[in-house]
Motif scaffolding. Structure first.
Motif: not given
Length: 263
Positions: A9-10, A40-43, A78-82, A100-104
């Motif tokens: 989901s994007i 979503v998985d990606v923003i 958001q627990n998503a890649l931004v 590309c920023v990850r939740p961690d």
């Protein structure tokens, strides 16, 4: 271990940007993202989402300050890649840098390769010299910036480093809207991949008009979603199995020419 998603989901975030106002832009995007109707998985945000497409390098930030920290905060919330680009001051040199920023809090970065000389971007920023591909939740991404869209060699889906999705973040003016839409379709078809193009709307501080036309395309270049000329957020869902099936039935990439890019 990273989660693998069959259906990804994007969120495509098409926005008007406050000219050279970092605080206002970050607050506006934070409000928009808080209102997303589902996880979503990606923003994906536009090019230079915190300022608009400016040549004012006084606004360029060192890494890991305001905008980087904001992206980390949003990714965690958001627990998503931004995904988005902004102007960076890296040791006195300036880059239009995509993160590309990850939740961690970890991130991958890529500097815009093709600088828009008609807007004097090449006189203010330094071109990137390495293409980025990353993996996220079982998918491979290749994120690029605006004018990179016009150069198919740079975005080519290589057998040595294949990807599933091309992202293009942009400030692409309305006067060249036909080129934007046509080239996005071409990149999807020739690379047998999903393409997500996220553009801005509104008018910038130089009087340039933007009409959005953000889009999600499948591997045939057919639209999954097409955004109108207004601020909006659109969530799309794409299938890894459908992509794999198509590539297996029509393996055109196996006949692609080999080449080497020298930066």
């Amino acid at each position: 271990m990273q989660e693998h998603k069959e259906i990804l989901s994007i969120a495509l975030v098409q926005a008007d940007l406050h000219w050279e106002d970092v605080t206002a832009n970050l607050a506006s995007f934070e409000e928009k993202l808080a209102a997303l109707p589902e996880a979503v998985d990606v923003i994906v945000l536009p090019e230079m989402f915190n300022t608009g497409f400016t040549m004012n390098t006084a606004l360029a930030e060192p890494m890991n300050l305001t905008t980087t920290r904001w992206m980390k905060q949003i990714a965690k919330q958001q627990n998503a890649l931004v995904v988005g680009s902004f102007a960076v001051n890296d040791g006195g040199r300036f880059f239009n840098r995509l993160l590309c920023v990850r939740p961690d809090g970890t991130y991958s970065q890529s500097d815009k390769r093709h600088l828009f000389r008609m807007g004097e971007e090449h006189s203010h920023y330094t071109a990137g010299n390495a293409r980025l591909t990353i993996e996220w939740r079982g998918w491979k991404f290749c994120p690029l910036v605006c004018y990179d869209l016009r150069f198919p060699v740079w975005s080519r889906n290589l057998q040595s480093d294949p990807y599933d999705i091309l992202f293009f973040v942009a400030n692409w003016p309305a006067r060249r809207a036909h080129a934007w839409s046509t080239l996005l379709q071409a990149r999807a078809i020739e690379n047998q991949c999903y393409v997500m193009g996220v553009n801005r709307v509104g008018t910038d501080g130089n009087g340039l008009e933007y009409r959005g036309d953000s889009v999600a395309l499948d591997y045939l270049g057919e639209p999954i979603a097409m955004l109108t000329n207004q601020e909006t957020e659109k969530i799309v869902h794409i299938s890894k199995a459908e992509l794999a099936t198509y590539r297996e039935k029509f393996p055109a990439l196996s006949d692609a020419d080999d080449f080497e890019i020298r930066c």
